[in-house]
Design a protein around this motif. Structure first.
Motif, PDB file in Angstrom:
ATOM      1  N   PHE A   1       9.426   7.517   2.635  1.00  0.00           N
ATOM      2  CA  PHE A   1       8.295   7.320   1.724  1.00  0.00           C
ATOM      3  C   PHE A   1       7.146   6.610   2.433  1.00  0.00           C
ATOM      4  CE2 PHE A   1       6.495   3.887  -1.036  1.00  0.00           C
ATOM      5  CZ  PHE A   1       5.532   4.664  -1.641  1.00  0.00           C
ATOM      6  N   GLU A   2       7.446   5.514   3.104  1.00  0.00           N
ATOM      7  CA  GLU A   2       6.379   4.753   3.753  1.00  0.00           C
ATOM      8  C   GLU A   2       5.680   5.588   4.827  1.00  0.00           C
ATOM      9  OE1 GLU A   2       5.140   2.085   2.784  1.00  0.00           O
ATOM     10  OE2 GLU A   2       6.654   1.167   1.498  1.00  0.00           O
TER      11      GLU A   2
ATOM     12  N   MET B   1       4.909   8.475   4.614  1.00  0.00           N
ATOM     13  CA  MET B   1       3.967   9.382   3.951  1.00  0.00           C
ATOM     14  C   MET B   1       2.738   8.645   3.428  1.00  0.00           C
ATOM     15  SD  MET B   1       4.964  12.585   3.878  1.00  0.00           S
ATOM     16  CE  MET B   1       4.332  13.393   2.402  1.00  0.00           C
ATOM     17  N   THR B   2       2.745   7.341   3.458  1.00  0.00           N
ATOM     18  CA  THR B   2       1.629   6.586   2.879  1.00  0.00           C
ATOM     19  C   THR B   2       0.514   6.416   3.913  1.00  0.00           C
ATOM     20  OG1 THR B   2       2.532   4.445   3.549  1.00  0.00           O
ATOM     21  CG2 THR B   2       3.218   5.307   1.397  1.00  0.00           C
ATOM     22  N   PRO B   3      -0.699   6.188   3.429  1.00  0.00           N
ATOM     23  CA  PRO B   3      -1.810   6.007   4.377  1.00  0.00           C
ATOM     24  C   PRO B   3      -1.601   4.827   5.327  1.00  0.00           C
ATOM     25  CG  PRO B   3      -2.635   6.352   2.149  1.00  0.00           C
ATOM     26  CD  PRO B   3      -1.152   6.197   2.029  1.00  0.00           C
ATOM     27  N   ARG B   4      -0.762   3.881   4.935  1.00  0.00           N
ATOM     28  CA  ARG B   4      -0.531   2.721   5.798  1.00  0.00           C
ATOM     29  C   ARG B   4       0.108   3.132   7.129  1.00  0.00           C
ATOM     30  NH1 ARG B   4       3.125  -2.101   3.478  1.00  0.00           N
ATOM     31  NH2 ARG B   4       1.499  -2.082   1.888  1.00  0.00           N
TER      32      ARG B   4
ATOM     33  N   ASN C   1      15.055  11.705  -2.738  1.00  0.00           N
ATOM     34  CA  ASN C   1      14.289  10.502  -2.425  1.00  0.00           C
ATOM     35  C   ASN C   1      12.954  10.642  -3.131  1.00  0.00           C
ATOM     36  OD1 ASN C   1      12.707   8.482  -1.277  1.00  0.00           O
ATOM     37  ND2 ASN C   1      13.638   8.716   0.754  1.00  0.00           N
TER      38      ASN C   1
ATOM     39  N   PRO D   1      10.401   8.615  -4.166  1.00  0.00           N
ATOM     40  CA  PRO D   1       9.118   8.141  -3.624  1.00  0.00           C
ATOM     41  C   PRO D   1       8.604   9.018  -2.479  1.00  0.00           C
ATOM     42  CG  PRO D   1      10.582   6.296  -4.001  1.00  0.00           C
ATOM     43  CD  PRO D   1      11.403   7.537  -4.204  1.00  0.00           C
ATOM     44  N   PHE D   2       9.525   9.493  -1.647  1.00  0.00           N
ATOM     45  CA  PHE D   2       9.104  10.372  -0.545  1.00  0.00           C
ATOM     46  C   PHE D   2       8.558  11.695  -1.094  1.00  0.00           C
ATOM     47  CE2 PHE D   2      10.501  13.998   2.135  1.00  0.00           C
ATOM     48  CZ  PHE D   2       9.561  13.855   3.144  1.00  0.00           C
TER      49      PHE D   2
ATOM     50  N   MET E   1       5.145  11.900  -2.736  1.00  0.00           N
ATOM     51  CA  MET E   1       3.957  11.886  -1.884  1.00  0.00           C
ATOM     52  C   MET E   1       3.570  13.285  -1.404  1.00  0.00           C
ATOM     53  SD  MET E   1       2.851   8.826  -1.732  1.00  0.00           S
ATOM     54  CE  MET E   1       1.697   8.915  -0.357  1.00  0.00           C
TER      55      MET E   1
ATOM     56  N   GLU F   1      -4.908   6.809  -6.005  1.00  0.00           N
ATOM     57  CA  GLU F   1      -3.827   6.948  -5.020  1.00  0.00           C
ATOM     58  C   GLU F   1      -3.214   5.586  -4.731  1.00  0.00           C
ATOM     59  OE1 GLU F   1      -4.667   9.498  -1.745  1.00  0.00           O
ATOM     60  OE2 GLU F   1      -3.147   8.569  -0.474  1.00  0.00           O
TER      61      GLU F   1
ATOM     62  N   ILE G   1       0.728   4.866  -5.288  1.00  0.00           N
ATOM     63  CA  ILE G   1       1.618   4.426  -4.200  1.00  0.00           C
ATOM     64  C   ILE G   1       2.232   3.072  -4.540  1.00  0.00           C
ATOM     65  CG2 ILE G   1       1.652   3.670  -1.790  1.00  0.00           C
ATOM     66  CD1 ILE G   1      -0.420   5.882  -1.235  1.00  0.00           C
TER      67      ILE G   1
ATOM     68  N   ARG H   1       6.147   2.317  -4.720  1.00  0.00           N
ATOM     69  CA  ARG H   1       6.755   1.275  -3.886  1.00  0.00           C
ATOM     70  C   ARG H   1       7.535   0.296  -4.762  1.00  0.00           C
ATOM     71  NH1 ARG H   1       2.381  -0.040  -0.467  1.00  0.00           N
ATOM     72  NH2 ARG H   1       3.106   1.417   1.104  1.00  0.00           N
TER      73      ARG H   1
END
Lengths: 258, 278
Positions: free
Chosen positions: A109-110, A112-115, B131, B133-134, B137, B151, B155, B159
Motif C-alpha cells: 500500500f505505501e 502506491m502512495t505519493p510518499r 490487501n 489498502p493496496f 490505490m 486524495e 490515503i 492508512r
C-alpha cells in the motif's frame, strides 16, 4: 548514473517471504562445507547472471519505524556488518544517508502512495510496477527495495527499503533481529532473495529462529563480495569461481570449510 | 477470465424471484432468543448514526437523511439488484455462487443480476481483496471508492484502516438520478489472529452488510455478523440472519420512521419471524 533496467531489476529483488522453500542446507551446523555446497549456495544466491554489486564508499544508514528493536539493538546489527566489510557503516540522517530502511504497516500500500511511489517506481511503467507490487501485496509479508547503482562499475550508490512492520500480524513470523539482518545483508550485497537456503539469513519466513550472528556461509559471502573490487570486469563464470575460491578460503580459516 | 466465468455462473442463478416464505408450511414456535437480546443485537448492527455522530437530520440536506443512507432499508422495494463482484478467485466461484443463490433466492426472494459495471447500471459493487489498502490505490478501485474525498484524505483513511481488525469501506450514495448505490470493499483476511477468516464467512458478512448496512454484533451467536475473533462462525446464514433479512426485505413501510419506532417495528417483526422457525 543509474539505468532504468538496472534499477527495475533491482526493484524486483522485492522478496516474497511467505512460503517456506523446500530447499534445505544439506549440512548440519558446525560441519565443514564442501566446495560443491558453496557453489550451490552461490548459485542459489546470485542465479545465472552472477551480477555482484557492493558499496564502495562508506555506508550511512538510517532505520525508521522499527517498533520491535531498540536503538541499541539496531546499532548492534549494523556494527556486526561493519566488522565484516572494509567499508564503514555508520548511522546518519538527512541527505547523506545511502542505506535507508523504513518500516511501515503495509508495504504494498505505501509503495502506491505519493510518499514512496516516485522513489520506488522510478520511471518503470505503471502496469509493471503494480504487477510487481501485487506479488508482495497478497500476504503483506514482504519488503520492497530499490538500489541505485553506478553504470560505470556497478557499485551500489544507495539503497532504500520499505519493510513490513508487524510480522506476527497474519500468521507467519519473522524474528525482528533476523529480519533486519536479512534486509541489511540483501542491501549490502544486492542479492535477489528469491531461491534461498533455510540455513541462511536470506531464508524466507515462516518458522525461522532468531539469529544472534550471521551464519557462516553468509559471512563468507559478504567477505568475498567486499574482498574483491572489480566484479564488473568478470564474466559470470569467472565471478562464480572467484566467489567460490574466496568463500572456501574464508570458511577454511574459520574451520567451516573442507 | 475468472471474472467472466464467475459472471456466467452467477447469471445462471440470476433473475430468480421466488418468494419462499410460505407461512402455511411453517411450524410456529417460540423465538430461540429473548426479545431483549434480539433488540440489542439489532441495535448493535444498526446503530443510530445520528446520535453516534451527534448530528441531527435537521442539519443535513434531505438526501443525506440517515434513514436513507445509513438505514437497513436502503435497498427495500427493489425487486432486482444489479451487482458486480471484483476480485473473486477461481476457487471462490463455486462457493460464491452457492452463497448468492442461498441469499437471493432462498432467503430474500428477490432477483440478482450480475452486470458489466462498465456497460450497465448497477446497484451494488463488491470488491474482495487480499490487501485492500493496496488495491484501493489502483485506478479500478479508486475511481469508485474515493468518491468526493481528496486524495490526501483517501490515503489517510486507508492508512488508518490498518489498525483496527477490520478493513472495510461502505460508501453508500445516491446518484444524481436518485438511484441507490452500495459499494463494499473488503479483505479476505480480516482477523488479526493467526487463523484465516474463510472466504465463505467473509462473503456472507460482506453481502449482509452491503444489503443492510449492518455492523458487527456478537450479541446473538452464531451469526454472520459475529466478529471473526470472538465467534464460531456459522457455515450458512444463521436463523437470526435469515429472520432479519426476510423481515427487512419483505416490508416496504420503513421509510420515514425515526430511529426508535423503526427499531421497535423491526424488533417486533424479527421476533415474529423467529417464532416461525424458518
Amino acid at each position: 548514473m543509474k539505468s532504468f533496467s538496472t534499477l527495475f531489476h533491482s526493484f524486483l529483488i522485492a522478496a516474497v517471504m511467505v512460503v517456506a522453500l523446500s530447499f534445505t542446507v544439506p549440512v548440519q551446523a558446525g560441519e565443514p562445507y564442501s566446495r560443491n555446497q558453496v557453489l550451490a549456495y552461490i548459485d542459489q544466491t546470485y542465479g545465472q547472471d552472477m551480477r555482484v554489486r557492493r558499496y564502495r564508499g562508506d555506508v550511512v544508514w538510517s532505520v525508521a519505524g522499527n517498533e520491535d528493536l531498540s536503538g541499541d539493538e539496531i546499532r548492534a546489527v549494523f556494527d556486526a556488518f561493519d566488522k565484516l566489510t572494509p567499508v564503514s557503516l555508520r548511522s546518519g540522517d538527512g541527505e547523506n544517508v545511502n542505506l535507508a530502511i523504513e518500516y511501515v504497516n503495509n508495504v504494498a500500500f505505501e509503495a502506491m502512495t505519493p510518499r514512496y511511489r516516485p522513489k520506488l517506481q522510478n520511471g518503470a511503467a505503471d502496469d509493471a510496477y503494480i504487477k510487481t507490487l501485487s506479488q508482495v501485496a497478497e500476504k503483506r509479508k514482504n519488503l520492497v527495495s530499490i538500489i541505485e547503482a553506478s553504470d560505470t562499475d556497478q557499485s551500489i550508490l544507495s539503497g532504500f527499503v520499505l519493510a513490513e512492520k508487524h510480522w506476527a500480524k497474519r500468521g507467519t513470523y519473522m524474528p525482528p533481529r533476523r529480519y533486519l539482518m536479512k534486509i541489511v545483508f540483501l542491501m549490502l550485497t544486492d542479492t535477489k532473495g528469491e531461491h534461498l537456503p533455510q540455513g541462511s539469513v536470506q531464508a524466507r519466513a515462516p518458522d525461522l529462529a532468531e539469529l544472534t550472528k550471521l551464519p557462516a556461509m553468509d559471512t563468507a559471502l559478504i567477505h568475498a563480495v567486499y574482498t574483491y573490487d572489480n566484479w564488473n570486469q568478470l564474466t559470470p563464470a569467472q565471478a562464480r569461481e572467484q566467489m567460490a575460491r574466496t568463500m572456501m578460503s574464508d570458511l577454511q580459516k574459520n574451520g567451516r570449510g573442507e | 477470465m475468472g471474472r467472466l466465468f464467475f459472471k456466467r455462473l452467477v447469471k445462471t442463478c440470476a433473475l430468480i424471484a421466488v418468494l419462499t416464505t410460505t407461512t402455511t408450511q411453517t411450524a410456529w414456535a417460540e423465538s430461540p432468543y429473548p426479545r431483549e437480546q434480539v433488540e440489542r443485537h439489532l441495535r448493535a448492527m444498526f446503530t443510530d448514526l445520528d446520535s453516534f455522530i451527534g448530528l441531527s437530520e435537521k442539519n443535513l440536506p434531505p438526501k443525506y437523511f440517515s434513514h436513507d443512507l445509513a438505514g437497513f432499508d436502503f435497498f427495500v422495494g427493489k425487486k432486482k439488484i444489479q451487482a458486480y463482484f471484483f476480485g473473486i478467485k477461481k476457487e471462490e466461484i463455486e462457493p460464491g455462487r452457492a452463497i448468492l443463490e442461498n441469499l437471493f433466492s432462498d432467503i430474500l426472494g428477490i432477483s440478482l443480476s450480475v452486470v458489466d459495471p462498465y456497460k450497465e447500471k448497477f446497484d451494488l459493487i463488491v470488491y474482495l481483496s487480499d490487501n485492500l489498502p493496496f488495491d484501493a490505490m489502483s485506478p479500478r478501485y479508486m475511481s469508485i471508492l474515493k468518491g468526493n474525498s481528496t486524495e490526501k484524505t483517501y490515503i489517510k483513511n486507508l492508512r488508518s484502516s490498518e489498525k483496527p481488525s477490520t478493513v472495510y469501506m461502505t460508501p453508500r450514495s445516491l446518484r444524481d438520478t436518485g438511484e441507490k448505490l452500495s459499494v463494499v470493499a473488503t479483505e479476505r483476511y480480516m482477523s488479526e489472529k493467526t487463523e484465516i477468516y474463510s472466504f465463505a464467512a467473509q462473503f456472507r458478512y460482506t453481502l449482509f452488510t452491503a444489503l443492510t448496512g449492518a455492523w458487527f454484533s456478537d450479541i446473538i451467536q452464531p451469526s454472520v455478523v459475529n466478529r471473526p475473533e470472538t465467534a464460531s462462525l456459522p457455515d450458512s446464514f444463521a436463523p437470526i440472519d435469515r429472520a432479519v433479512l426476510r423481515v427487512i426485505f419483505s416490508h416496504d413501510d420503513w421509510s420515514g420512521l425515526a430511529y426508535e419506532p423503526k427499531m421497535k417495528l423491526l424488533t417486533d417483526r424479527v421476533m415474529e419471524q423467529l417464532s416461525r422457525n424458518l
